[in-house]
Each structure stands twice: as C-alpha cells, then as structure tokens.
Design a protein around this motif. Sequence first.
Motif, PDB file in Angstrom:
ATOM      1  N   GLY A 132       2.072   1.134  -5.965  1.00  0.00           N
ATOM      2  CA  GLY A 132       1.946   2.491  -6.488  1.00  0.00           C
ATOM      3  C   GLY A 132       1.613   2.481  -7.963  1.00  0.00           C
ATOM      4  N   TYR A 133       0.697   3.370  -8.343  1.00  0.00           N
ATOM      5  CA  TYR A 133       0.309   3.475  -9.759  1.00  0.00           C
ATOM      6  C   TYR A 133       0.296   4.942 -10.165  1.00  0.00           C
ATOM      7  N   ASP A 134       0.852   5.212 -11.344  1.00  0.00           N
ATOM      8  CA  ASP A 134       0.831   6.568 -11.894  1.00  0.00           C
ATOM      9  C   ASP A 134       0.923   6.458 -13.414  1.00  0.00           C
ATOM     10  N   VAL A 135       0.329   7.424 -14.097  1.00  0.00           N
ATOM     11  CA  VAL A 135       0.409   7.419 -15.559  1.00  0.00           C
ATOM     12  C   VAL A 135       1.836   7.717 -16.025  1.00  0.00           C
ATOM     13  N   ASN A 136       2.613   8.387 -15.170  1.00  0.00           N
ATOM     14  CA  ASN A 136       4.009   8.708 -15.490  1.00  0.00           C
ATOM     15  C   ASN A 136       4.918   7.613 -14.947  1.00  0.00           C
ATOM     16  N   LYS A 137       5.263   6.676 -15.776  1.00  0.00           N
ATOM     17  CA  LYS A 137       6.042   5.515 -15.334  1.00  0.00           C
ATOM     18  C   LYS A 137       7.519   5.853 -15.100  1.00  0.00           C
TER      19      LYS A 137
END
Length: 277
Positions: free
Chosen positions: A28-33
């Motif tokens: 999973g990847y998101d700018v909001n870590k």
Amino acid sequence: MRACIVGLGRMGRGMAINLVNKGNVVYGYDVNKSIYSTLSSAGVKTVDSLSQCSDTDYVLLALPTGRESSQIINELNTNTVIIDTTTMNLTEIGQVLSVVRNKKLKYITARLEGGPKQAESGSLVLFIGGDEQLYRQNEEFLRQLGTPIYIGTHEQATLLKLISTSIIIANTMILAELAPLIKDLGLDTNTLIKALSMSGADSAQLRIRLPWILNGNYPESFSIDLARYVIDETIKYSMSKDKPLPIMSVIDKMLEIAKNEGKGKGDFSETAEILKK
C-alpha cells in the motif's frame, strides 16, 4: 497474486484488506503516511515510494480525481496491469489515456459501485472499460474485488459511473425530503423499510441510507465533497451536449448549502439535516 494499492482512503483501505484476506500479498502506498500503522496491523505491506510497486502483478489506483491518476501513472515505470478505480470526469480520462498510450501501459478502467464496507468484503460492482481481451485475461483477479461488468470503452465506463452515482444521490435526496412525512407515520424503521422495499419505491438507498436519515446517524461512506464533484461533472457534461439537467442543478445547490453548514463529511445523506429545517 501481488498487488499494490495506491491511495489508501476509504475505498483503497477496504480493497487492500479484502485482498489480504483472500491470500494475496498486498502493498500500500499513500502520501499520508499517518494511516500506515493501521493498515500494517491488517497485513498490508506499506511502502514509501511508488518504485516499490513496480514488481507486483497489479497496481490498483484509488485516488481523489483523474488528475492524481495522471500524475501517478506518469511516475510508474512498470509492465504490470494498472486497474484504475478512481472516479473521474471525461476530460480527465482523456488525459489519463494520453499518458497510458505514450508509455504503452496495460490499463483497465474499473469504476466502483458500492462503499467502504463492500470494498472490504469484496462485494463491489465494477464497471469495466478498455480492451476486452485485457479484461478477460485479468477477470479472475477482478472478481476478488466483486462483480465486474464489461461496459465497453474507458469513456463509456466513466460516464456510466457518473450517471449511476447521480441517480444514487438524487434518490437519496428524495428520501431525505420525504423523511419527515415518513416519521409522522409513527412506524418502527424495520416495518417501514420492509413495506417500502416490497413496493415500487424499493431502491438500494431506501434500504441503506433511509435508516441513517431517520435515525440521524451518518457513518463514513460517500462524502459530500465527492457527491458534489460527481453532480458537477455530470452537469458539465450534459451542458456540453446541450442537454440541461434542472433537477440535478437543484440537488447540487442543496449539497452546497449542506456543505456550507458543515454537513456531509461522513456521508452526503446528512444533507437531510438541512431539509429537516
């Protein structure tokens, strides 16, 4: 299978958890870590860069709009299959496809019907657009997400999603307007829903959102911001074809008023609280 979910919001989180539960290796990847810890405990392998998604079998995009899809796709350097579940307008899908064709990527449009609960349980409906052969080759994986329906072109699937969601919103607004009269009947909610669902008034929103409206309890599902985006884009498209939508325009104004009063952060059906006044 190995899949990477890009965009871990309400729908992305649900799809990631569903795929983990079905035995897939999911990144999973998101700018909001800040959301990573919750997903890690659910078995999702969170990553810090898109490059770590390149070796997976699938990259699923669940982003706010088509603008973000274009940006992410432009950064991806992979031969994997990209499944784009992002809600977007016709202009944005054109921009996305321009990037896809320039980079010669394998790209499937998969517009989602259903909410976070359906995403997590793998019971979504997917409007599929793009190359039919590519879809058939990957249909088994798509069925882990729910029920895919091959629509035709990317543009057809995209427009059908806007129309479908506009119908959902309009249906909900009618139920919200009638809710005070329904309450005046003095019947319990279960009896109301059972009776109406057995009549010609039946709809998914009757069974799902009317109880929320009657109880004044609005769980996190489909935000008012996203609802307004869909209605606005549907109206823009209709005007470009010289086919105005006066009822949708009224609904758009209702949503605007509700948003200005701080309603609908969890679900757009909270607009009912404005109508109760």
